[in-house]
Each structure stands twice: as structure tokens, then as C-alpha cells.
Scaffold this active site. Sequence first.
Site, PDB file in Angstrom:
ATOM      1  N   ALA A  11      97.286  68.210  -2.182  1.00 38.86           N
ATOM      2  CA  ALA A  11      97.932  69.459  -2.574  1.00 38.86           C
ATOM      3  C   ALA A  11      98.926  69.912  -1.498  1.00 38.86           C
ATOM      4  CB  ALA A  11      96.876  70.542  -2.809  1.00 38.86           C
ATOM      5  N   ARG A  21     112.217  68.392  -0.713  1.00 39.01           N
ATOM      6  CA  ARG A  21     113.198  67.775  -1.624  1.00 39.01           C
ATOM      7  C   ARG A  21     114.256  68.772  -2.068  1.00 39.01           C
ATOM      8  NH1 ARG A  21     108.936  64.645  -3.526  1.00 39.01           N
ATOM      9  NH2 ARG A  21     108.310  66.199  -5.057  1.00 39.01           N
ATOM     10  N   GLU A  34      97.044  69.671   9.683  1.00 41.27           N
ATOM     11  CA  GLU A  34      95.897  68.938   9.131  1.00 41.27           C
ATOM     12  C   GLU A  34      94.896  68.755  10.262  1.00 41.27           C
ATOM     13  OE1 GLU A  34      94.455  67.564   6.324  1.00 41.27           O
ATOM     14  OE2 GLU A  34      92.963  66.883   7.777  1.00 41.27           O
ATOM     15  N   SER A  40      97.905  62.644   3.297  1.00 42.70           N
ATOM     16  CA  SER A  40      98.206  62.056   1.973  1.00 42.70           C
ATOM     17  C   SER A  40      97.387  60.801   1.698  1.00 42.70           C
ATOM     18  CB  SER A  40      99.699  61.732   1.867  1.00 42.70           C
ATOM     19  OG  SER A  40     100.460  62.894   2.065  1.00 42.70           O
ATOM     20  N   CYS A  44      90.193  59.245  -3.911  1.00 45.15           N
ATOM     21  CA  CYS A  44      89.828  58.610  -5.187  1.00 45.15           C
ATOM     22  C   CYS A  44      89.626  57.110  -5.038  1.00 45.15           C
ATOM     23  CB  CYS A  44      90.922  58.865  -6.224  1.00 45.15           C
ATOM     24  SG  CYS A  44      91.494  60.560  -6.267  1.00 45.15           S
ATOM     25  N   ASP A 285      91.967  71.536  -4.547  1.00 48.33           N
ATOM     26  CA  ASP A 285      90.519  71.712  -4.709  1.00 48.33           C
ATOM     27  C   ASP A 285      90.010  73.071  -4.236  1.00 48.33           C
ATOM     28  OD1 ASP A 285      90.388  69.176  -5.695  1.00 48.33           O
ATOM     29  OD2 ASP A 285      89.076  68.368  -4.133  1.00 48.33           O
ATOM     30  N   ASN A 307      97.831  67.428  -7.007  1.00 48.35           N
ATOM     31  CA  ASN A 307      99.224  66.989  -6.881  1.00 48.35           C
ATOM     32  C   ASN A 307     100.169  67.903  -7.657  1.00 48.35           C
ATOM     33  OD1 ASN A 307      99.734  64.248  -5.418  1.00 48.35           O
ATOM     34  ND2 ASN A 307      97.729  64.077  -6.369  1.00 48.35           N
ATOM     35  N   TRP A 436      93.449  51.425 -37.256  1.00 43.73           N
ATOM     36  CA  TRP A 436      93.201  52.849 -36.964  1.00 43.73           C
ATOM     37  C   TRP A 436      92.654  52.914 -35.553  1.00 43.73           C
ATOM     38  CZ3 TRP A 436      94.001  57.281 -39.814  1.00 43.73           C
ATOM     39  CH2 TRP A 436      94.368  57.101 -41.169  1.00 43.73           C
ATOM     40  N   ARG A 444      89.440  61.612 -37.969  1.00 43.19           N
ATOM     41  CA  ARG A 444      89.353  61.558 -39.437  1.00 43.19           C
ATOM     42  C   ARG A 444      87.943  61.939 -39.894  1.00 43.19           C
ATOM     43  NH1 ARG A 444      90.850  55.767 -41.486  1.00 43.19           N
ATOM     44  NH2 ARG A 444      88.585  55.608 -41.470  1.00 43.19           N
TER      45      ARG A 444
HETATM   46  C1  LIG Z   1      84.986  59.643  -3.696  1.00 37.32           C
HETATM   47  C2  LIG Z   1      85.992  60.470  -4.438  1.00 37.32           C
HETATM   48  C3  LIG Z   1      86.594  59.964  -5.575  1.00 37.32           C
HETATM   49  C4  LIG Z   1      87.526  60.737  -6.276  1.00 37.32           C
HETATM   50  N1  LIG Z   1      88.095  60.210  -7.400  1.00 37.32           N
HETATM   51  C5  LIG Z   1      89.004  60.951  -8.096  1.00 37.32           C
HETATM   52  C6  LIG Z   1      89.633  60.424  -9.250  1.00 37.32           C
HETATM   53  O1  LIG Z   1      89.369  59.267  -9.640  1.00 37.32           O
HETATM   54  N2  LIG Z   1      90.527  61.196  -9.907  1.00 37.32           N
HETATM   55  C7  LIG Z   1      90.864  62.453  -9.475  1.00 37.32           C
HETATM   56  O2  LIG Z   1      91.712  63.116 -10.100  1.00 37.32           O
HETATM   57  N3  LIG Z   1      90.292  62.976  -8.363  1.00 37.32           N
HETATM   58  C8  LIG Z   1      89.378  62.259  -7.671  1.00 37.32           C
HETATM   59  N4  LIG Z   1      88.808  62.778  -6.533  1.00 37.32           N
HETATM   60  C9  LIG Z   1      89.148  64.150  -6.125  1.00 37.32           C
HETATM   61  C10 LIG Z   1      90.399  64.178  -5.260  1.00 37.32           C
HETATM   62  O3  LIG Z   1      90.256  63.336  -4.174  1.00 37.32           O
HETATM   63  C11 LIG Z   1      90.632  65.605  -4.818  1.00 37.32           C
HETATM   64  O4  LIG Z   1      90.756  66.416  -5.939  1.00 37.32           O
HETATM   65  C12 LIG Z   1      91.879  65.747  -3.962  1.00 37.32           C
HETATM   66  O5  LIG Z   1      91.765  65.023  -2.782  1.00 37.32           O
HETATM   67  C13 LIG Z   1      92.130  67.216  -3.656  1.00 37.32           C
HETATM   68  O6  LIG Z   1      93.223  67.338  -2.816  1.00 37.32           O
HETATM   69  P1  LIG Z   1      93.396  68.606  -1.907  1.00 37.32           P
HETATM   70  O7  LIG Z   1      94.640  68.365  -1.114  1.00 37.32           O
HETATM   71  O8  LIG Z   1      93.281  69.824  -2.705  1.00 37.32           O
HETATM   72  O9  LIG Z   1      92.113  68.626  -0.960  1.00 37.32           O
HETATM   73  P2  LIG Z   1      91.576  67.578   0.102  1.00 37.32           P
HETATM   74  O10 LIG Z   1      91.858  66.198  -0.308  1.00 37.32           O
HETATM   75  O11 LIG Z   1      90.170  67.960   0.383  1.00 37.32           O
HETATM   76  O12 LIG Z   1      92.463  67.889   1.382  1.00 37.32           O
HETATM   77  C14 LIG Z   1      92.345  69.079   2.084  1.00 37.32           C
HETATM   78  C15 LIG Z   1      92.757  68.778   3.516  1.00 37.32           C
HETATM   79  O13 LIG Z   1      92.802  69.998   4.225  1.00 37.32           O
HETATM   80  C16 LIG Z   1      92.306  69.784   5.533  1.00 37.32           C
HETATM   81  N5  LIG Z   1      91.867  71.092   6.001  1.00 37.32           N
HETATM   82  C17 LIG Z   1      90.886  71.879   5.484  1.00 37.32           C
HETATM   83  N6  LIG Z   1      90.811  73.030   6.158  1.00 37.32           N
HETATM   84  C18 LIG Z   1      91.745  72.986   7.127  1.00 37.32           C
HETATM   85  C19 LIG Z   1      92.149  73.880   8.136  1.00 37.32           C
HETATM   86  N7  LIG Z   1      91.556  75.049   8.285  1.00 37.32           N
HETATM   87  N8  LIG Z   1      93.156  73.516   8.973  1.00 37.32           N
HETATM   88  C20 LIG Z   1      93.765  72.304   8.829  1.00 37.32           C
HETATM   89  N9  LIG Z   1      93.418  71.414   7.885  1.00 37.32           N
HETATM   90  C21 LIG Z   1      92.428  71.756   7.035  1.00 37.32           C
HETATM   91  C22 LIG Z   1      91.184  68.791   5.339  1.00 37.32           C
HETATM   92  O14 LIG Z   1      90.933  68.083   6.528  1.00 37.32           O
HETATM   93  C23 LIG Z   1      91.762  67.892   4.250  1.00 37.32           C
HETATM   94  O15 LIG Z   1      92.446  66.776   4.761  1.00 37.32           O
HETATM   95  C24 LIG Z   1      87.870  62.022  -5.805  1.00 37.32           C
HETATM   96  C25 LIG Z   1      87.269  62.530  -4.653  1.00 37.32           C
HETATM   97  C26 LIG Z   1      86.346  61.769  -3.968  1.00 37.32           C
HETATM   98  C27 LIG Z   1      85.721  62.337  -2.739  1.00 37.32           C
END
Ligand SMILES: Cc1cc2nc3c(=O)[nH]c(=O)nc-3n(C[C@H](O)[C@H](O)[C@H](O)COP(=O)(O)OP(=O)(O)OC[C@H]3O[C@@H](n4cnc5c(N)ncnc54)[C@H](O)[C@@H]3O)c2cc1C
Length: 450
Positions: A11, A21, A34, A40, A44, A285, A307, A436, A444
Site C-alpha cells: 500500500a 508518476r 519502513e 515492496s 503472498c 491492511d 495495491n 456452458w 441458470r
Molecule cells: C503468507 C501470506 C500470503 C498472502 N497471500 C495473499 C494472496 O494470495 N492474495 C492477496 O491478495 N493477499 C495475500 N496476502 C496479504 C497481503 O500480503 C497483504 O494484504 C499486503 O501485504 C498488505 O499490504 P500493506 O502494504 O497494507 O501491509 P504490509 O504488507 O503489512 O506492509 C506494511 C509495512 O509497514 C511497515 N510498518 C508498520 N508500521 C510501521 C511504522 N510505524 N513505521 C515504519 N514502518 C512500519 C511494516 O514493516 C510493513 O513492511 C498474503 C499475506 C501473507 C502473510
Amino acid sequence: VRLLVVGGDAAGMSAASAARRRTDPDDVEIVAFERGVHTSYSACGLPYFVAGAIDDVDELIARSPAEHRANGIEMHTHHEVVAIDVQAGAVTVRDLDAARERREAFDHLVIATGAAPVRPALPGVDAEGVYGIQSIADGIALRERLDASKPARAVVVGAGYIGLEMAEAMHQRGIDVTVIDSGPQPMSTLDPDMGALVADAMRGLGITLHTDTRAQAFERDERGHVRAIVTERETLPCDVVVLGIGVRPNVELARDAGIEIGVTGGIATTSTMATSAERVWAAGDCVQTHHRVSGRAAFVALGTHANKQGRVAGINATGGAATFRGVVGTAVTKICAYEIGRTGLTEREATEAGLDFVSATIESTTRARYFPDAQPITVKVVAERTSGRLLGGQIIGREGAAKRIDVLATALWAGLDVEEIVEVDLGYAPPFSPVWDPTLIAARRVAVLV
Ligand SMILES: Cc1cc2nc3c(=O)[nH]c(=O)nc-3n(C[C@H](O)[C@H](O)[C@H](O)COP(=O)(O)OP(=O)(O)OC[C@H]3O[C@@H](n4cnc5c(N)ncnc54)[C@H](O)[C@@H]3O)c2cc1C
């Protein structure tokens, strides 16, 4: 203008990249923090890295900190944001290497702090060998353990999609896997009849499944290493445990800053990803979103939303106009040869939303019945009884099954009723589907009940 981003994954970096961009570095400075070392990354992909299907963890990294910097984003890893001062327009950030704090001013802020796996407060949960899977570091730690000590028995706690994917990973490595879940079926996001098919599939693969079973404690050996899970019924010996009992949004920073938290526990956001604080946006998340079918608030922690929401936040934080118009609850996963897809509302969720519904379940094949490698597929469709409006769909089958859920997801998004779905012009040739498509057969079947 100065845009700060907290969180360097899906995100946060979608927001930063979208903002970059559309703006000139001379006009808009973009700074991201981070607390970990990776940016990035694809959580998943972790189950497939743990399984050994992907060998190099770097393949899970879409963009490194250096690549973000080359792209014009000032990326600081090992930097944790510890406080947000909304009034002053500043954050306090701790440089984890130098163990020093400093303030950084912002004109706009994107909170993308993600979620953390739930770790139950049970005796022994901190034993060596009990893993939660969320970060690249978690995945590396588990894989190293599996490579080094070749455990014979693993227990996965929680039979949601992450539990299933981790069970698959360890099963494929030849480990004897037991999955326990406190609910009556695996995949509580499915109806019981479809969940029962998942249970059959898991048992057919040789995975032991204990439903209605709650972990109560973790026993350790003399080295402090987990050696068993205690449930109310029995003690299950094991060498490694993976927790897959869900995630909680990381909202402490936002809450402490006085930003509104929604009823689901995620940060309350509008369709522009604005929070209750001016010039503060949130994505991924850590947020609460809108469920387009139930009309209710929802917390759905998925990368696909992170994303899209990040992109919307990044555009809006730099003066553009973009919207995230909610979710319909689509998700796909697999366990070995079995694919699972779901979208919209299950029967239970439709009941909770106060909707009167009808449903139908059909069995078909992924290709023309006579075509080599035609695989079984079961499709369930739920529709509103009076209007025929599609409410949801669930799919279980072998290769080629899961992504068919996208037909139903698109129909849900567009608000089609089941009669209309029957008419949709989908592709057909024997190697790809019966004449189908199974989703249309299910629509259906349910249409005659409306
Ligand atoms: C094993 C697994 C499998 C998955 N499979 C799927 C899938 O198949 N399909 C799907 O859609 N989703 C899947 N997901 C979910 C997906 O990975 C998450 O939804 C996604 O990573 C969320 O992105 P985000 O950036 O919101 O959060 P995160 O990926 O949790 O990133 C948040 C980041 O913020 C950083 N952070 C937090 N607090 C602070 C702070 N105070 N200061 C600085 N940095 C901080 C953390 O270190 C982290 O890197 C899966 C997740 C897991 C764990």
C-alpha cells in the site's frame, strides 16, 4: 509540497509510486519510512518460497529500496514512525540503526502500516519453532528451520487461506502436517457444504485435519523448542508450528494521533482513502473499507486491495482525483491440486445482512467433459430470492477452477442478476470449458428458484 509515507510495502509504495508518476520531484518531495529492511515485497509468495517452489527470496521483491530511490522516492528503511502530530503536520521517526529520533514535517501523510498476525496469548506461544508468517524475515526464518532441522511433524493452527497455503508448503516438503481449527470446517469464508469439500480434499491429500479443536498451550522441550500442541482433547506432538489465525490491523499510530478507527478495527476511510484527519490518508491492511454487497463496513486484508487503495491515496494526496469503491469479498487460494474461490456473501453472511436468498450448487468440469484433463469443479451461487440479484459465489475444483470466480465477481461488481449472468458472452472451446461454463450453469440453476 512534502508527502510522507509510513510503511514500505504494497500500500505504502503503491501510494508513493503513484504520487511520483504524476508529480515533478521539484514540486513534490516524497519520503517513505519502513521499519524493516525490505520494500515492496510479496508476502503472498511466501508459502511458495517456504515450499521450495521459489528458491531465491529476492524474486519476491518487486522493488528494492535502491530501485525506489532511483525512481525519485526518498526511501528510508530501518526507520520506524513512532508518533504522528496531526495538528503540527509532523511525524516522529526513529532511526533504528542510530537509535535516534527526529521529527519530519509533512503536507500530506499516507498511513500504510499493514497488519500483524494474531499471536494467541497461550502458554508456550513464544517457544522456539512457533512461527507467524507475515514478513520476508518470517518466511526466511521458517524456511531455514525446515532446511536445517528437517522436521518430521508440523501443526498449522488455523485453516484459513494462509493456514492452507502453509499446510501445502510443508506437505510438499514431505512433512507430516496436521491442521487444527476452532471452527467446524476449514475456510470459514465458505458455507459449510463447500467447506466440507475442502476438508475432504485435505484429508485425501494425507493432511490430518482437526476441526472444533482449539490450541490451549504449546509444550517445550529442554532446549525451549516446541514439542507439542495441547488441545482440549489431546496432545499433538510436533517439531514446528505455524500460526494462521488471522491478522489485526496496525492502527496504534493512527489511534494515538486521534484518527478515527472504524467498527471493524481498521482505520476509517472514505472512498478517496481519506481518514478523519485532514491531509492524512490511509491504505492497505490497516484500513476499514466498504463491502459493496452487504453495504456494511469490512476489514479485508488482501494485497489486491492494498495495491489499489495505495494508488488511490497517492493520487489524491498529490491533488488528483481517484476512488476506491469498496470490495465484493473476492479471494482465491489453493491447497495442492485443489483450488478454492469465493466472492460476495455466503448464505451465512446473507442471513446476517438480513437478505432473503436462494442458492444452488452444481458439479461440472473445467474443460469439455470428453477433453483430456477435464477436472471436476463445484460451483455454488447465492442470489436474492425476490430480485434474483447475485449475492455471492463459491468454487472448489481442480486446475482451472478458482479464477472462474472472477466471472461472478465481475457480475457482482456490475450488480447483475442471475438471469443476466446466464446470458453473458463467455469464451468457449473444449480445452477451456464445457459449452456452458460452470459459473453459467450454476447461475441458470439458481435463476429457476428466484
Ligand atoms: C503468507 C501470506 C500470503 C498472502 N497471500 C495473499 C494472496 O494470495 N492474495 C492477496 O491478495 N493477499 C495475500 N496476502 C496479504 C497481503 O500480503 C497483504 O494484504 C499486503 O501485504 C498488505 O499490504 P500493506 O502494504 O497494507 O501491509 P504490509 O504488507 O503489512 O506492509 C506494511 C509495512 O509497514 C511497515 N510498518 C508498520 N508500521 C510501521 C511504522 N510505524 N513505521 C515504519 N514502518 C512500519 C511494516 O514493516 C510493513 O513492511 C498474503 C499475506 C501473507 C502473510
